[in-house]
Structure formats: structure tokens, C-alpha cells
Design a protein around this motif. Sequence first.
Motif, mmCIF file in Angstrom:
data_model
loop_
_atom_site.group_PDB
_atom_site.id
_atom_site.type_symbol
_atom_site.label_atom_id
_atom_site.label_comp_id
_atom_site.label_asym_id
_atom_site.label_seq_id
_atom_site.Cartn_x
_atom_site.Cartn_y
_atom_site.Cartn_z
ATOM 1 N N ALA A 220 0.142 -88.656 -118.164
ATOM 2 C CA ALA A 220 -0.919 -88.373 -117.194
ATOM 3 C C ALA A 220 -0.973 -86.876 -116.888
ATOM 4 O O ALA A 220 -2.053 -86.270 -116.836
ATOM 5 C CB ALA A 220 -0.672 -89.155 -115.909
ATOM 6 N N GLY A 221 0.203 -86.285 -116.708
ATOM 7 C CA GLY A 221 0.251 -84.860 -116.393
ATOM 8 C C GLY A 221 -0.318 -84.009 -117.517
ATOM 9 O O GLY A 221 -1.011 -83.012 -117.281
ATOM 10 N N THR A 222 -0.042 -84.414 -118.749
ATOM 11 C CA THR A 222 -0.576 -83.666 -119.888
ATOM 12 C C THR A 222 -2.096 -83.744 -119.904
ATOM 13 O O THR A 222 -2.784 -82.720 -120.065
ATOM 14 C CB THR A 222 -0.003 -84.225 -121.193
ATOM 15 N N ALA A 223 -2.606 -84.947 -119.707
ATOM 16 C CA ALA A 223 -4.063 -85.104 -119.695
ATOM 17 C C ALA A 223 -4.674 -84.285 -118.561
ATOM 18 O O ALA A 223 -5.664 -83.564 -118.750
ATOM 19 C CB ALA A 223 -4.417 -86.589 -119.528
ATOM 20 N N LEU A 224 -4.050 -84.374 -117.415
ATOM 21 C CA LEU A 224 -4.534 -83.622 -116.264
ATOM 22 C C LEU A 224 -4.503 -82.124 -116.568
ATOM 23 O O LEU A 224 -5.439 -81.385 -116.237
ATOM 24 C CB LEU A 224 -3.636 -83.936 -115.064
ATOM 25 N N GLY A 225 -3.426 -81.695 -117.214
ATOM 26 C CA GLY A 225 -3.285 -80.282 -117.546
ATOM 27 C C GLY A 225 -4.381 -79.794 -118.476
ATOM 28 O O GLY A 225 -4.898 -78.683 -118.320
ATOM 29 N N ILE A 226 -4.731 -80.625 -119.435
ATOM 30 C CA ILE A 226 -5.798 -80.229 -120.361
ATOM 31 C C ILE A 226 -7.099 -80.028 -119.593
ATOM 32 O O ILE A 226 -7.809 -79.030 -119.774
ATOM 33 C CB ILE A 226 -5.982 -81.304 -121.460
ATOM 34 N N ALA A 227 -7.393 -80.971 -118.721
ATOM 35 C CA ALA A 227 -8.637 -80.870 -117.941
ATOM 36 C C ALA A 227 -8.586 -79.685 -116.987
ATOM 37 O O ALA A 227 -9.541 -78.910 -116.880
ATOM 38 C CB ALA A 227 -8.880 -82.166 -117.169
ATOM 39 N N VAL A 228 -7.464 -79.538 -116.315
ATOM 40 C CA VAL A 228 -7.335 -78.447 -115.350
ATOM 41 C C VAL A 228 -7.437 -77.094 -116.058
ATOM 42 O O VAL A 228 -8.035 -76.157 -115.531
ATOM 43 C CB VAL A 228 -6.002 -78.569 -114.579
ATOM 44 N N ALA A 229 -6.887 -77.023 -117.247
ATOM 45 C CA ALA A 229 -6.965 -75.767 -117.994
ATOM 46 C C ALA A 229 -8.427 -75.395 -118.255
ATOM 47 O O ALA A 229 -8.814 -74.222 -118.153
ATOM 48 C CB ALA A 229 -6.202 -75.887 -119.309
ATOM 49 N N SER A 230 -9.240 -76.392 -118.575
ATOM 50 C CA SER A 230 -10.663 -76.111 -118.779
ATOM 51 C C SER A 230 -11.283 -75.556 -117.508
ATOM 52 O O SER A 230 -12.048 -74.592 -117.539
ATOM 53 C CB SER A 230 -11.411 -77.395 -119.166
ATOM 54 N N VAL A 231 -10.935 -76.180 -116.397
ATOM 55 C CA VAL A 231 -11.514 -75.748 -115.126
ATOM 56 C C VAL A 231 -11.062 -74.328 -114.787
ATOM 57 O O VAL A 231 -11.854 -73.492 -114.357
ATOM 58 C CB VAL A 231 -11.118 -76.714 -113.989
ATOM 59 N N VAL A 232 -9.785 -74.066 -114.983
ATOM 60 C CA VAL A 232 -9.263 -72.740 -114.657
ATOM 61 C C VAL A 232 -9.883 -71.693 -115.572
ATOM 62 O O VAL A 232 -10.237 -70.594 -115.131
ATOM 63 C CB VAL A 232 -7.725 -72.725 -114.740
ATOM 64 N N ASN A 233 -10.037 -72.032 -116.836
ATOM 65 C CA ASN A 233 -10.705 -71.095 -117.740
ATOM 66 C C ASN A 233 -12.131 -70.820 -117.286
ATOM 67 O O ASN A 233 -12.611 -69.699 -117.361
ATOM 68 C CB ASN A 233 -10.734 -71.667 -119.157
ATOM 69 N N LEU A 234 -12.778 -71.847 -116.817
ATOM 70 C CA LEU A 234 -14.175 -71.688 -116.432
ATOM 71 C C LEU A 234 -14.317 -70.930 -115.119
ATOM 72 O O LEU A 234 -15.143 -70.027 -114.999
ATOM 73 C CB LEU A 234 -14.829 -73.064 -116.301
ATOM 74 N N LEU A 235 -13.506 -71.284 -114.132
ATOM 75 C CA LEU A 235 -13.717 -70.744 -112.780
ATOM 76 C C LEU A 235 -12.719 -69.669 -112.387
ATOM 77 O O LEU A 235 -12.891 -69.019 -111.357
ATOM 78 C CB LEU A 235 -13.660 -71.876 -111.744
ATOM 79 N N ASP A 236 -11.668 -69.490 -113.176
ATOM 80 C CA ASP A 236 -10.656 -68.482 -112.841
ATOM 81 C C ASP A 236 -10.104 -68.703 -111.434
ATOM 82 O O ASP A 236 -10.148 -67.812 -110.585
ATOM 83 C CB ASP A 236 -11.237 -67.076 -112.979
ATOM 84 N N LEU A 237 -9.583 -69.891 -111.204
ATOM 85 C CA LEU A 237 -8.926 -70.184 -109.931
ATOM 86 C C LEU A 237 -7.437 -69.952 -110.104
ATOM 87 O O LEU A 237 -6.911 -70.084 -111.211
ATOM 88 C CB LEU A 237 -9.186 -71.635 -109.540
ATOM 89 N N ASP A 238 -6.754 -69.606 -109.015
ATOM 90 C CA ASP A 238 -5.323 -69.380 -109.172
ATOM 91 C C ASP A 238 -4.480 -70.429 -108.457
ATOM 92 O O ASP A 238 -3.264 -70.311 -108.424
ATOM 93 C CB ASP A 238 -4.935 -67.970 -108.720
ATOM 94 N N THR A 239 -5.127 -71.426 -107.881
ATOM 95 C CA THR A 239 -4.364 -72.461 -107.197
ATOM 96 C C THR A 239 -4.976 -73.833 -107.477
ATOM 97 O O THR A 239 -6.194 -73.999 -107.400
ATOM 98 C CB THR A 239 -4.368 -72.219 -105.671
ATOM 99 N N VAL A 240 -4.124 -74.772 -107.813
ATOM 100 C CA VAL A 240 -4.554 -76.152 -108.014
ATOM 101 C C VAL A 240 -3.740 -77.020 -107.066
ATOM 102 O O VAL A 240 -2.515 -76.939 -107.037
ATOM 103 C CB VAL A 240 -4.322 -76.598 -109.471
ATOM 104 N N VAL A 241 -4.430 -77.809 -106.264
ATOM 105 C CA VAL A 241 -3.765 -78.664 -105.293
ATOM 106 C C VAL A 241 -3.866 -80.110 -105.764
ATOM 107 O O VAL A 241 -4.957 -80.584 -106.076
ATOM 108 C CB VAL A 241 -4.420 -78.512 -103.902
ATOM 109 N N LEU A 242 -2.737 -80.768 -105.842
ATOM 110 C CA LEU A 242 -2.739 -82.173 -106.233
ATOM 111 C C LEU A 242 -2.757 -83.018 -104.968
ATOM 112 O O LEU A 242 -1.814 -82.995 -104.182
ATOM 113 C CB LEU A 242 -1.503 -82.488 -107.073
ATOM 114 N N GLY A 243 -3.844 -83.754 -104.794
ATOM 115 C CA GLY A 243 -4.007 -84.504 -103.557
ATOM 116 C C GLY A 243 -4.148 -85.990 -103.805
ATOM 117 O O GLY A 243 -4.049 -86.463 -104.937
#
Lengths: 412, 412
Positions: free
Chosen positions: A323-346
Motif C-alpha cells: 500500500a505504501g509503495t502504491a501511495l508513494g507512486i501517486a504522491v510522487a506524481s502530486v509532488v512533481n506536479l505541485l512541488d509541495l514539501d509536506t505530505v500529511v497522512l490522515g
Amino acid sequence: MTPTPGPGGAVRQGSLRELNLAVVLGRIAAAERPPSRADLAAETGLTRATVSAVVEDLITGRLVTEAEPAPRTGAGRPARGLVLAGNGPAGLGLEINVDYLAVCVVDLAGRVRHHTVRRADLRPVSPADALHRLVELAGQARAEAAAQGLTLAGAALGVPGLVDDAGTVRLAPNLGWRDVPVPTLLAGLPPLTERVDGVPLIVVDNEANLSALGELHADTDGPSSFLHISGEVGIGAGIVLDGDLFRGARGWSGEIGHIPVHSQGRSCRCGGRGCLEQYAGQEAILAAAGLDRADLPADTAPLRLAELATAGSADALGALHEAGTALGIAVASVVNLLDLDTVVLGGGYAPLTPWLRPPVLDEISRRVLTAAWSPVTVRPAALGADAAAVGAAGSVVRRIIARPAGWLARTG
Amino acid sequence: MTPTPGPGGAVRQGSLRELNLAVVLGRIAAAERPPSRADLAAETGLTRATVSAVVEDLITGRLVTEAEPAPRTGAGRPARGLVLAGNGPAGLGLEINVDYLAVCVVDLAGRVRHHTVRRADLRPVSPADALHRLVELAGQARAEAAAQGLTLAGAALGVPGLVDDAGTVRLAPNLGWRDVPVPTLLAGLPPLTERVDGVPLIVVDNEANLSALGELHADTDGPSSFLHISGEVGIGAGIVLDGDLFRGARGWSGEIGHIPVHSQGRSCRCGGRGCLEQYAGQEAILAAAGLDRADLPADTAPLRLAELATAGSADALGALHEAGTALGIAVASVVNLLDLDTVVLGGGYAPLTPWLRPPVLDEISRRVLTAAWSPVTVRPAALGADAAAVGAAGSVVRRIIARPAGWLARTG
DNA sequence: GCCAAATAATTCAATCGCTGAACAAATAGC
DNA sequence: GCTATTTGTTCAGCGATTGAATTATTTGGC
């Protein structure tokens, strides 16, 4: 944060005071320790005379009070600290989710003054019935707020689904709702039908959005731009940019659950293949860990998983890694797109952060080119499962702080 | 759009005029036809007296002029139309790319008043040398602008790479640049070293960002929120939200090229697998179409592909379909995340839009849940290959329109 | 213990920019 | 040529901020 000037964007004479009310109140809200009028004057560049006048308006409007124990520093007349009032307007937060209803009251300072969660499986319940139960809880909350000297200035309702501008829930799959006109159903059900400042008392919004706002609210010295991911049955993301929720063109931003992570993978009910939800959704994790979803209510599943992982269950650890790997792949896309420096797992992800974080960070460092220069932080949410209710109430309070003139005009 | 008040966000007495200068100028810039003072008063809610005073300031500051042929309507004293001045401040736009340098001058009204493109393979050239050539072109542009009665109020430089806040190009892979401190290299090279309003005359930014701004500028009645994708050797995206470029926490947003589209696909130089760039990057498309990249300069490749596709080449059509599908998968993720309703295909993609659009739309309608309720538009960019230079110049002009007080303070 | 220095907050005339109404300018229609 | 109509300007009035002077309250030194 941007205060709204008059029609057409023009700034009238009176807008000046409105704007400065917002500036000063915003400073008081953001300050670490209660600032004095002189502090505010120095920070904002306004004269002490002006600040005094503005503060007087805020005090008579019950938005600010003077803190008794003034912070002493050196010689001179002691300053009187200013804090957000605890007996002024408050926000009512409501949440409808798959297996519970939640209601809370948050005051200007962000303190949760009342909080009720009522467990109930709401899938078999009709929308009208569910709202009826919610209104009952809201009535109690209002009475409780009044008893504490608070005045409810607005309400916000979070639902796990897509909501349009009019407050209609277009689709809430896990609740089984489709095109439910919440404001219409609430009409005639006090105490949520009044209007405040021309705006309906109640605002309906996506649960993931409100949870993200709750996080912003709970962790005031945290960053003001981040991605908040709610891991429930579906996966929703709230995007906070510069202290403001980013809603998208129609308010439907954050649909992260169907980012493809394994293109030739499992087919998804959305029609695509290998969607994130198929690997990091709650059902997928439970299945991979060998747990039967029917055995445990949705809100205890994450805790059970955490227990198993702590105990060293290979199935659970494997499921969380996947699950973490899948999440990481998706989050990486988001970070690449938006250049965010913080991801909160809620949401359900929060208690699983110790196991999800490593693979997420791994994928980020592999896929995000800029991560080498400035690292991305991945951390659990500060609020618990019903963050949406707190975030909803906080959004009401937030609006008052951003535009105090509206509230002041009401009370005179 | 939001004009910046004084330090600390406070609104001083004088800010009022500053804000209203911006409001009125913004209306004149956005209007379809030249508005009269009375029109502006009606739109903004300000008094005609105030509008007259504000407009007088704008006219003496050479930001606005009265249009000779006033638009007649009926009885009454004829209105005098107001338009953005063609002889006031102008923006200088610069671009360094793999195989050309571009320079242009754009006036307040958005008209391109000067435009030069110099072809040259810049990969073997040192950064200092490339900048030196650029400064030469900039000098000609400045002379040309002066001859037309324009005053350069600032400059922006677009480069195909990551730029930090200080203007250092951290990485521009296709140019072979790494950690190039552009402002330092330009120091001592007139005419780009002056300062305007405390801000350095020249701003360095990512090419994809500036191209997106160019699109915003070129198509003024288009939507104010869209995703602009530049398909060059790398793939860059510019995100425009509400008429403003979204830059991310450090200005590195829009890195769309490494969104995974085929998770077990070709391995990419970034370390991931199946990245978008491996399927929709220029080299990938050419290879799939059976063309040798060495045969044709980068900027003619898209046109050659369009020719082949028009002629019905199966290889070319297949390559474009594959690229469009990959692009569609990535764009679907972005649309799900940000809820945008418009996608602009720019750079090398623009001439290929007829073939890319169908598979892109196909993936969107398959993967974007909300597309059923409100469709997503995919269209080619209005500007051509060197949109970045025009966008760069436009960004300078844009800043003046958003905050005219700074310019007016200079000239007195 | 008393006075000077220091800092906080308030008071008040001056000023700046917007408002509202009256006025001048310019045109179409009768 | 006269009236109705609309545009743009002028001017007194007013609200909000400014800046300096004043009052209030405490610390520190003699």
C-alpha cells in the motif's frame, strides 16, 4: 485570507477599516503569544492610534479579549495582551460518514468546546433520515454552545463524496447517496436554516477537504502548504496552498484515488486499471493482510492493522508495504506536479504512518527530481478519525477571522 | 491580481489609492471595448469623481490613453474610451532554448512590438557565452523599443530547466546546464543589470511556466484556470489557477514528465519506470514513428510528424496514438487532482493536437469521475514554439497592471 | 522612598482620499 | 433652436489614518 472588497473589487473608504480589522485580527490569531497593541502596530506598520481604534472595534464585537496575565518584559507601562475571545462566535462542525455521525463546536481560538460522535451504520439509512439525526445532534450542540456563552456563527457539513456549489451531494458511493440536495432536505429543520450575512448558515463540503483544513487548524505553526490524504474506503486528498484550501474549478479537486499506479494491474470500478484505490484503499489493504472486512467496523480496521504490524505479522507488513509503495507512486506524481514539501497522512492512514512512511519516502526520493535539494516531509495527521468535523467547524471560524467585518455588522 | 498592501499586510491611507489604481487599470485591461470613466464607475462601484481622479493618475503615468474614436451609443455627451497606452512601459521577454535564442518586446496592451529569434545549437556553448549572445539581442530590442517610444520596465528570461528563487538554474538537462547563477553572470552586462522598484530588472523562470503565462495572455477571454503542457524533449506543465501561475513551494511545480503511465514499462533516466516522457517525449514519439532524431532539428520535428500523419503514415499515426494515450493517462491524474476544465497543448504538441486530442479525451472520460458532469476541453495553444519569450515579456507587463503604483512612483 | 527613564495606550488636530450633489460640456432627437 | 440625456469635473463634507503630544503605569537608580 484575502479580504473581499466591495462589488467590482473596488476599495471604498469604509473598506479600509474592514481590511485593517482583518489584518489585525489575523495577527492576533497567528501570534505565538498574546500581542499588545504596540506589538501589532510595529508588525503591521499601522499607527498605535489606529491599532487601538481597530482593537476597540474587535473587543466590542466580542472577537478579542484582553488577556489577564500580561507578558512582562522590562521597564515601562505593562502591555495588555490580546487574545481571541472565548465567548464570541463559534463554528458548528458536522460530519456524516459511513458508520458514524459527528458534531463539534470550535471557538475562535480553535479550541474544541463540544464534541459528540454517534456510531451508527448509515448505509441502510435514507439521506433524509440521516440528516434528521444529525440535526438532533446539532440542536444539542447549539444548546451546549449557548450554555458556554458562545454564539454559533455558521455551520459546515462534511460528507464522503462529491458536493457541488449548491450543496447537493452529487455522489457519495460509500454512503450510497446520489444527487442528494442537502440544503433542501434541511430546510424547515431548525436550527440550521437561518442565514448569516446573506450566506446560508450551513455549507456542505467534501470530507477530505475539511479534514485538510482541520489539519491546518490543528497545527498552526506547521507549513501552510501541504497535501493531506485521507485513507478511508476511498482515498481523498485535500490540497492546502498558502493557508487556503484549493478547491479546483468546481470544488472537485483532490480525487486522488484513481491515479494509475500499476497500469496493467487490477481493474477498477472506475473503468481504469491499477488505480491507487485498488492497492491502498482500506479494503485492498485488509484483503492483502488476510483480514475479512466484515469482521470489523471500518473505523477500527486501521488500529487492528497497526496491532498486527507491531506484532510482526508478515501478511500485515507485506500489505502495508504494498500500500505504501502504491501511495508513494501517486504522491510522487502530486509532488512533481505541485512541488509541495509536506505530505500529511490522515484518516485511517494516520495510525499506520510508521509502516507507510518508508515506502512512500522511497518512491518520492526515486521519482521526484527536486527531492534531492529539498526533502519532502511525510507525517501523520494531528487530528484523529473525525478530523472532518473539527475542520468543518474550523472553516467557519476561519471565515470570521478572515473577514471580521461581516460578523461585526451583525452585532452592531 | 491581489495588490500587495504595505508591510505586514496593513492597509494604509495611501494604499487605498494604490488599490484602486490597480482595480481600474485591471478593468481597462480586461475590457472587451474601451470603457468610459462612467462605465468604470458603474462596474467598480466607485464614484465617477473617484474614477476620474484615478484615471488622471494613470494617464499622466503613461499607462492609459484616451482612444480617439469613441464608441457611440445614443444621446448625451460622447464618452471618451480608455485603452492601455501603447507608448508607456513594456516588458522584455527572453528565452534560451536548445536550438535558438528568442527576444521580444510586449507593450501594455499585450501587443508584440518586437520579436527576434536567432537559431543556434546552444548545447556546445558555455552558459556565459549563451547569455552574452542573449544580452546582445536584448540590447537591440531595447533600442528598438526606445525607437517606438516604449520604456522597458523589466525583463524575464525563460530557460528549459529548474530555477531557484535566486535565479540560479539548478538543472537544465537538455541544455547541459547545472547550477548556473544567471544573475551573477549577467552582472556587468548592460542593459539588463538595473533595478526597477527594488526588484532586479531580470527574473529567471522555467520555460513551461512562462509559456503557460503566454497562453493566458494571448487568449484573454479564455478560462483563467488551465493546465498548459509544453511538449519538447522534456515535458513541462504550467498550472494557471484563477489567472495566476501556480509555482509551488519553491517554484518547481509542473514537473509532469515523470508521472508513471506504464508502471512496468521502459525504465527512465529518472530512476522510475514507465514515465510519461518515455512515451510522449519528443524523442520517444520520433522513435516510434521511425524517424531519426539526428535528421531534423528539434523545432521542425513536430511539423514533420504532422505532415506524415496527414499523409496517413501508419507509423506516425501509431506513434501519436501511443503518445496521446500516455499523455491522457497523466492528464487524467492531474485533472482528478486539480479539477481543471481546460488542458492546453503547447510547444511541440500544438501542431499535433488533431491526433493527440482523441486519445487524451478518451483517457480523461474513462478515468475522470467528474468528466461526466462537466466536460474537459483539450485544445492547442494560441502561441507558437517560442511562447515562452512572449509569456516572459507578458509576465512583466502583467506585474505592472497588477500593481501600477510601483511604476507610477518611478516616473512621478 | 522618590525621581527619572521607559514603554503602553489614548487624545486630538491635520491630512488624504472617497462620496454625493451640483454643474458644465457635448450630443441626439424633435 | 430647445430639451432630454449622458459624460466628466468641481467642491464641500466626511471617514479613517497619521503624527505628535499627553496620560498611564511600571522598572531601576540614587
